[in-house]
Design an enzyme around this catalytic site. Structure first.
Site, PDB file in Angstrom:
ATOM      1  N   THR A 281      20.300  49.402  54.851  1.00 57.05           N
ATOM      2  CA  THR A 281      19.837  48.021  54.821  1.00 57.05           C
ATOM      3  C   THR A 281      20.963  47.070  55.216  1.00 57.05           C
ATOM      4  OG1 THR A 281      18.991  46.252  53.397  1.00 57.05           O
ATOM      5  CG2 THR A 281      20.372  47.903  52.345  1.00 57.05           C
ATOM      6  N   ASP A 282      20.596  45.923  55.738  1.00 55.80           N
ATOM      7  CA  ASP A 282      21.607  44.906  56.045  1.00 55.80           C
ATOM      8  C   ASP A 282      22.169  44.277  54.780  1.00 55.80           C
ATOM      9  OD1 ASP A 282      19.319  43.428  55.342  1.00 55.80           O
ATOM     10  OD2 ASP A 282      19.775  41.831  56.760  1.00 55.80           O
ATOM     11  N   GLU A 283      21.528  44.531  53.640  1.00 58.23           N
ATOM     12  CA  GLU A 283      22.009  43.950  52.381  1.00 58.23           C
ATOM     13  C   GLU A 283      23.354  44.527  51.956  1.00 58.23           C
ATOM     14  OE1 GLU A 283      19.677  42.657  49.234  1.00 58.23           O
ATOM     15  OE2 GLU A 283      17.793  42.787  50.338  1.00 58.23           O
TER      16      GLU A 283
ATOM     17  N   TYR B  67      20.816  46.877  43.873  1.00 58.40           N
ATOM     18  CA  TYR B  67      20.137  47.586  44.967  1.00 58.40           C
ATOM     19  C   TYR B  67      21.076  47.730  46.163  1.00 58.40           C
ATOM     20  CZ  TYR B  67      17.603  47.888  49.370  1.00 58.40           C
ATOM     21  OH  TYR B  67      17.225  48.224  50.648  1.00 58.40           O
TER      22      TYR B  67
END
Length: 194
Positions: free
Chosen positions: A66-68, A92
């Protein structure tokens, strides 16, 4: 359950997997604050176990991250490159970053063949109702207020799930072994999306 070693060993020993795609994840940020252990079990331990089985049985792997993992992306350009440092801002994102780092170390130390895709916020049919768009639609239909964090000004990148799948397919078939790819969508504030 990618954390079930007995099941994975059985599946890998019975089948000759050519490519393994890891889409499995605990993914809702808000839930990660209350049940971090599930996120570590699936997103870190499960990803590592799946990678180890993939390596043991001679397959290659595509891991969906994810880009997170990057944290807040600077607004001046709105994009980061694949080699940007990680600054995860929630449990997360931290669990996905941990898996990302473990797989990168496997790439370097054991020459494990993996490709990694870091996607932005997906939207599309059958999306889980905790995400932004589904409850906004159902609340509008029912005449209810739409919950917005921070007044709806947060900027996010959005990509339709079919476009993200096309990116994954492209990386799986044409990406470099041990390549890492950001698959990004367009920038919109939550208010603009609604």
């Amino acid at each position: 359950d990618i954390g079930d070693e007995v099941l994975l060993e059985e599946l890998f020993s019975q089948h000759s997997f050519y490519k393994v795609f890891n889409f499995a994840a605990e993914s809702h940020v808000d839930r990660s604050f209350f049940n971090f252990s599930n996120f570590v079990r699936t997103n870190v331990e499960g990803a590592l176990l799946l990678a180890m089985m993939t390596a043991k049985y001679g397959s290659s792997m595509l891991h969906v991250s994810t880009d997170e993992v990057y944290g807040s992306i600077p607004e001046e350009n709105g994009f980061v490159k694949e080699d940007a440092p990680f600054f995860p801002a929630n449990p997360y994102a931290s669990s996905k970053a941990a898996a990302d780092m473990l797989l990168q170390s496997m790439m370097k130390t054991s020459k494990f063949p993996v490709r990694m895709v870091r996607g932005t916020n997906n939207y599309g049919p059958f999306q889980y109702p905790e995400k932004l768009i589904p409850p906004a639609i159902t609340n509008m239909i029912e005449g209810k207020e739409i919950p917005l964090h921070g007044g709806g000004e947060h900027l996010r990148q959005w990509i339709h799930v079919s476009d993200f799948c096309k990116g994954i397919d492209l990386v799986a078939h044409e990406g470099e072994e041990n390549g890492i790819y950001n698959v990004a969508g367009e920038h919109y504030s939550n208010m603009e999306v609604i």
